[in-house]
Motif scaffolding. Structure first.
Motif, mmCIF file in Angstrom:
data_model
loop_
_atom_site.group_PDB
_atom_site.id
_atom_site.type_symbol
_atom_site.label_atom_id
_atom_site.label_comp_id
_atom_site.label_asym_id
_atom_site.label_seq_id
_atom_site.Cartn_x
_atom_site.Cartn_y
_atom_site.Cartn_z
ATOM 1 N N GLU A 532 12.119 -40.620 -41.551
ATOM 2 C CA GLU A 532 11.239 -41.548 -42.261
ATOM 3 C C GLU A 532 11.690 -42.989 -42.062
ATOM 4 O OE1 GLU A 532 10.730 -40.570 -46.336
ATOM 5 O OE2 GLU A 532 10.096 -38.510 -45.942
ATOM 6 N N ILE A 533 13.028 -43.181 -42.085
ATOM 7 C CA ILE A 533 13.529 -44.542 -41.856
ATOM 8 C C ILE A 533 13.165 -45.006 -40.448
ATOM 9 C CG2 ILE A 533 15.639 -45.930 -41.672
ATOM 10 C CD1 ILE A 533 16.874 -44.120 -43.823
ATOM 11 N N LEU A 534 13.322 -44.088 -39.485
ATOM 12 C CA LEU A 534 12.969 -44.449 -38.101
ATOM 13 C C LEU A 534 11.484 -44.731 -37.977
ATOM 14 C CD1 LEU A 534 15.065 -41.777 -36.159
ATOM 15 C CD2 LEU A 534 15.588 -44.201 -36.427
ATOM 16 N N ALA A 535 10.681 -43.936 -38.701
ATOM 17 C CA ALA A 535 9.231 -44.083 -38.572
ATOM 18 C C ALA A 535 8.699 -45.278 -39.342
ATOM 19 C CB ALA A 535 8.537 -42.808 -39.062
ATOM 20 N N ASN A 536 9.341 -45.625 -40.473
ATOM 21 C CA ASN A 536 8.781 -46.653 -41.347
ATOM 22 C C ASN A 536 9.634 -47.903 -41.446
ATOM 23 O OD1 ASN A 536 6.556 -44.925 -42.312
ATOM 24 N ND2 ASN A 536 8.196 -43.741 -43.269
ATOM 25 N N GLY A 537 10.815 -47.917 -40.777
ATOM 26 C CA GLY A 537 11.693 -49.068 -40.887
ATOM 27 C C GLY A 537 11.161 -50.285 -40.151
ATOM 28 N N ALA A 538 11.937 -51.377 -40.255
ATOM 29 C CA ALA A 538 11.507 -52.658 -39.698
ATOM 30 C C ALA A 538 11.395 -52.616 -38.181
ATOM 31 C CB ALA A 538 12.492 -53.748 -40.119
ATOM 32 N N THR A 539 12.189 -51.767 -37.508
ATOM 33 C CA THR A 539 12.169 -51.740 -36.042
ATOM 34 C C THR A 539 11.264 -50.645 -35.503
ATOM 35 O OG1 THR A 539 14.076 -50.268 -36.012
ATOM 36 C CG2 THR A 539 14.502 -52.639 -35.923
ATOM 37 N N ALA A 540 10.564 -49.925 -36.394
ATOM 38 C CA ALA A 540 9.703 -48.827 -35.935
ATOM 39 C C ALA A 540 8.498 -49.379 -35.188
ATOM 40 C CB ALA A 540 9.251 -47.991 -37.116
ATOM 41 N N MET A 541 8.082 -48.687 -34.140
ATOM 42 C CA MET A 541 6.934 -49.090 -33.337
ATOM 43 C C MET A 541 5.740 -48.208 -33.708
ATOM 44 S SD MET A 541 8.147 -51.506 -31.524
ATOM 45 C CE MET A 541 6.897 -51.708 -30.244
ATOM 46 N N PRO A 542 4.556 -48.754 -33.624
ATOM 47 C CA PRO A 542 3.365 -47.939 -33.908
ATOM 48 C C PRO A 542 3.313 -46.754 -32.954
ATOM 49 C CG PRO A 542 2.798 -50.267 -33.805
ATOM 50 C CD PRO A 542 4.207 -50.143 -33.287
ATOM 51 N N ARG A 543 2.811 -45.616 -33.472
ATOM 52 C CA ARG A 543 2.711 -44.415 -32.663
ATOM 53 C C ARG A 543 1.266 -43.985 -32.589
ATOM 54 N NH1 ARG A 543 4.665 -40.500 -35.505
ATOM 55 N NH2 ARG A 543 5.035 -41.749 -37.376
ATOM 56 N N GLU A 544 0.911 -43.521 -31.417
ATOM 57 C CA GLU A 544 -0.465 -43.105 -31.237
ATOM 58 C C GLU A 544 -0.705 -41.722 -31.815
ATOM 59 O OE1 GLU A 544 -1.330 -43.320 -27.140
ATOM 60 O OE2 GLU A 544 -1.135 -45.500 -27.024
ATOM 61 N N GLU A 545 0.309 -40.859 -31.763
ATOM 62 C CA GLU A 545 0.134 -39.504 -32.231
ATOM 63 C C GLU A 545 0.954 -39.295 -33.495
ATOM 64 O OE1 GLU A 545 1.172 -36.804 -29.212
ATOM 65 O OE2 GLU A 545 -0.324 -37.524 -27.787
ATOM 66 N N PRO A 546 0.410 -38.526 -34.409
ATOM 67 C CA PRO A 546 1.170 -38.263 -35.630
ATOM 68 C C PRO A 546 2.318 -37.297 -35.347
ATOM 69 C CG PRO A 546 -0.836 -36.957 -35.609
ATOM 70 C CD PRO A 546 -0.914 -37.861 -34.399
ATOM 71 N N GLY A 547 3.188 -37.230 -36.343
ATOM 72 C CA GLY A 547 4.317 -36.299 -36.213
ATOM 73 C C GLY A 547 5.622 -37.042 -36.031
ATOM 74 N N LEU A 548 6.720 -36.408 -36.445
ATOM 75 C CA LEU A 548 8.047 -37.019 -36.355
ATOM 76 C C LEU A 548 8.922 -36.209 -35.435
ATOM 77 C CD1 LEU A 548 8.679 -37.868 -40.118
ATOM 78 C CD2 LEU A 548 7.976 -39.438 -38.322
ATOM 79 N N SER A 549 9.818 -36.913 -34.799
ATOM 80 C CA SER A 549 10.777 -36.225 -33.936
ATOM 81 C C SER A 549 12.150 -36.785 -34.218
ATOM 82 C CB SER A 549 10.414 -36.415 -32.463
ATOM 83 O OG SER A 549 11.440 -35.921 -31.633
ATOM 84 N N ALA A 550 13.160 -35.997 -33.988
ATOM 85 C CA ALA A 550 14.525 -36.470 -34.172
ATOM 86 C C ALA A 550 15.023 -37.224 -32.960
ATOM 87 C CB ALA A 550 15.441 -35.294 -34.459
ATOM 88 N N ASN A 551 14.178 -37.461 -31.950
ATOM 89 C CA ASN A 551 14.572 -38.178 -30.734
ATOM 90 C C ASN A 551 14.213 -39.655 -30.862
ATOM 91 O OD1 ASN A 551 15.382 -35.820 -29.364
ATOM 92 N ND2 ASN A 551 13.222 -35.324 -29.014
ATOM 93 N N PHE A 552 15.099 -40.531 -30.406
ATOM 94 C CA PHE A 552 14.763 -41.948 -30.300
ATOM 95 C C PHE A 552 15.661 -42.524 -29.213
ATOM 96 C CE2 PHE A 552 18.201 -41.738 -33.270
ATOM 97 C CZ PHE A 552 18.975 -42.854 -33.011
ATOM 98 N N SER A 553 15.297 -43.697 -28.739
ATOM 99 C CA SER A 553 16.035 -44.283 -27.613
ATOM 100 C C SER A 553 16.569 -45.640 -27.996
ATOM 101 C CB SER A 553 15.120 -44.408 -26.388
ATOM 102 O OG SER A 553 14.024 -45.264 -26.674
#
Length: 591
Positions: A532-553
């Motif tokens: 949720e922090i990754l998805a909603n934090g200040a550095t999160a980027m808009p996503r075209e598809e819904p859903g969360l993943s534990a992967n980030f770069s």
């Protein structure tokens, strides 16, 4: 400012205090020679972050409580310690007084400067909180208006107070144990003495073999007398019955004789009558006519002969009875003899009853004596068995009392040197904890203001809403801290820190809900918080598809949270992300 020697802090690397790359070093920096009550103020720098805290240099002046920190908090320490130590505030105050006497007395050189240094370090950094959970000897310092300083003041004295209280408790328990054991020994000894007296009394009541033999001898004699009396009674009864029978026979025979005499007289008269009839018949009837009367004469003659024969029998019987009666009569006065025999028989029976009664009494007495002997012997056996057990108890209690006295001789005195040694080591640890908490909280505050290496919008990061959510998250974490494992607690701290760095802190209700989950469910909840922090934090980027993943770069690296590995590795990763403040692009995808 001039550089002083560079030293490594003794407490080493700790998650949240150092990166995952090695030990952090600190530098000592002398400032201008400004003294506060005899203390030279210096700065201590964390070379990894460049952050500095104020530390005192100097020695304690006067007696405890020293000017400044300890003067302000000394009166509150006993009450604060009572929150975590199971003892009355009065006992804690007495223990503190005893410890302070050591600090101000012969052990001042070992303790005073260390206590003073802890207070001065806290006083020289008034704007930095020492609350939170950052490891070391003090597990957790709750958030408080004074920034956790009273908790550290209490922690400084808590360990020696516990030692003094435990020593006092042991002294009390030892004294009580000695009193109890002494009572047990006295009671057991009293029981042994009482049982010995009781056994002696029972043995005194025990019938002797001589008494039993005398009774058996008397019974034997009485049985002989009873037998003789019974024989005499039988003889007297036999004589009486024989004489009585003879007298009855005499009377019967005499009566019979009288009857026969009368019958004989009657027959005599009948014979005479028959003879006269025959004579008269012979005289009156002519000889020629006698033949015609022959039948009548023959009948009369036959009757006369029959009467004569009966008369002869009676004569013979009367003669015999006369001789027998004469013989019976010649034996003396039969009635007097019968009376004498009757008297003898009654006297014999009375004597037999008396002897039989006395024999019964002796036999009953012998039975009672033998039964009493058996009961007393059984009571003696029981008393001896109880005496054996009580003697064993008395011996065991005596040995325990001796051992307790030996132990008491080693523990009844307060060993000040041992307490001072532990206290001195504890004070060194507390100083490390104070500096650790100051550096960690200073670093946390610095991270909230400015992230590294790419600066973020400070106004956005420290917004009141984020600070409020961050504090609520930590408060809820403190409330459930005892219900989760230590690695989970540390991870949640870093999740909160990471959320604050991203301007998105999960709500405190999410933390409180963890208390009703098992560990596997909680791990899923931690992953959800991070995502949720990754998805909603200040550095999160808009996503075209819904859903969360534990992967980030991050840059050219692709990272993935792995909850199957130890949580301390994940904690280090989350902490590094929170500290670095790197901008990364979150990629949505399937889990």
């Amino acid at each position: 400012m001039t550089d002083a020697s560079i030293v490594h802090d003794a407490y080493g690397c700790h998650v949240g205090l150092c990166d995952n790359y090695g030990l952090r070093s600190v530098s000592w920096i002398f400032e201008s020679p400004f003294r506060q009550q005899g203390a030279l103020r210096m700065k201590k720098m964390d070379e990894a972050t460049g952050l500095t805290i104020e530390v005192p240099e100097g020695t304690a002046q006067g007696k405890y409580p020293y000017y400044g920190f300890w003067s302000n908090y000394s009166s509150q320490i006993a009450k604060e310690i009572s929150r975590s130590v199971s003892a009355s505030q009065g006992d804690i105050t007495a223990a503190l007084t005893q410890i302070i006497e050591l600090v101000n007395g012969p052990y001042r050189v070992l303790l005073a400067d260390k206590i003073w240094r802890i207070g001065q370090t806290l006083d020289l950094n008034p704007m930095i909180s020492v609350s939170g959970r950052h490891g070391g000897g003090i597990r957790q310092v709750p958030v408080s208006p004074d920034g956790g300083r009273l908790a550290f003041a209490a922690h400084t004295f808590e360990k020696p107070v516990k030692i003094v209280l435990e020593t006092a408790r042991q002294l009390s328990n030892t004294s009580a144990s000695l009193v109890n054991l002494d009572k047990v020994v006295r009671d057991s000894t009293g029981d042994v003495n009482r049982l010995n007296i009781e056994i002696m009394a029972l043995q005194g009541k025990l019938p002797t073999q001589n008494q039993i033999m005398q009774l058996e001898s008397s019974i034997k004699g009485y049985r002989i007398h009873v037998h003789q009396a019974r024989v005499e009674c039988d003889n007297a009864t036999s004589s009486y019955e024989s004489l009585s029978k003879g007298m009855n026979e005499y009377a019967r025979l005499k009566t019979e004789m009288h009857q026969m005499v009368r019958e004989k007289e009657t027959i005599g008269r009948d014979i005479q009558n028959k003879m006269r009839q025959i004579q008269n018949l012979e005289n009156k009837v002519p000889a020629a006519a006698i033949t015609a009367q022959t039948e009548g004469l023959m009948f009369l003659r036959n009757e006369t002969q029959t009467l004569a024969n009966r008369n002869m029998q009676l004569h013979q019987r009367i003669s015999n009875l006369g001789l027998h009666l004469e013989r019976l009569h010649s034996e003396g006065d039969q009635k007097q003899l019968l009376s004498t025999l009757k008297t003898t028989q009654r006297m014999c029976e009375q004597r037999l009853r008396t002897l039989s009664h006395q024999l019964g009494q002796l036999e009953h007495e012998l039975g009672r004596v033998l039964n009493e002997k058996s009961m007393i012997e059984a009571a003696i056996i029981d008393a001896q068995e109880m005496l054996r057990m009580k003697s064993m108890d008395a011996d065991a209690a005596s040995r325990k009392l001796d051992n307790a006295r030996k132990v008491a001789s080693n523990t009844m005195t307060f060993n000040a040197e041992d307490v001072v040694k532990v206290f001195a080591d504890h004070l060194t640890s507390v100083q490390m904890d104070v500096e650790r908490y100051l550096f960690e909280n200073l670093r946390t505050a610095q991270s909230a203001i400015s992230s590294s290496p790419t600066a973020m919008n400070a106004a956005y990061v420290v917004s009141p809403e984020v600070v409020r959510d961050y504090e609520a998250f930590l408060s809820a974490l403190d409330m459930i801290g005892d219900a989760i494992d230590n690695d989970e607690y540390d991870l949640l701290q870093k999740i909160a820190k990471f959320g604050a760095s991203q301007s998105y802190v999960p709500g405190s209700a999410r933390v409180m809900a963890l208390i009703d989950m098992n560990r596997s469910d909680r791990l899923v909840a931690y992953r959800n918080m991070i995502e949720e922090i990754l998805a909603n934090g200040a550095t999160a980027m808009p996503r075209e598809e819904p859903g969360l993943s534990a992967n980030f770069s991050v840059g050219n690296f692709s990272l993935k949270f792995d909850f199957s590995r130890p949580l301390d590795e994940l904690e280090t990763l989350v902490n590094h992300l929170a500290n670095s403040g790197l901008e990364f692009q979150y990629q949505g995808g399937d889990r």
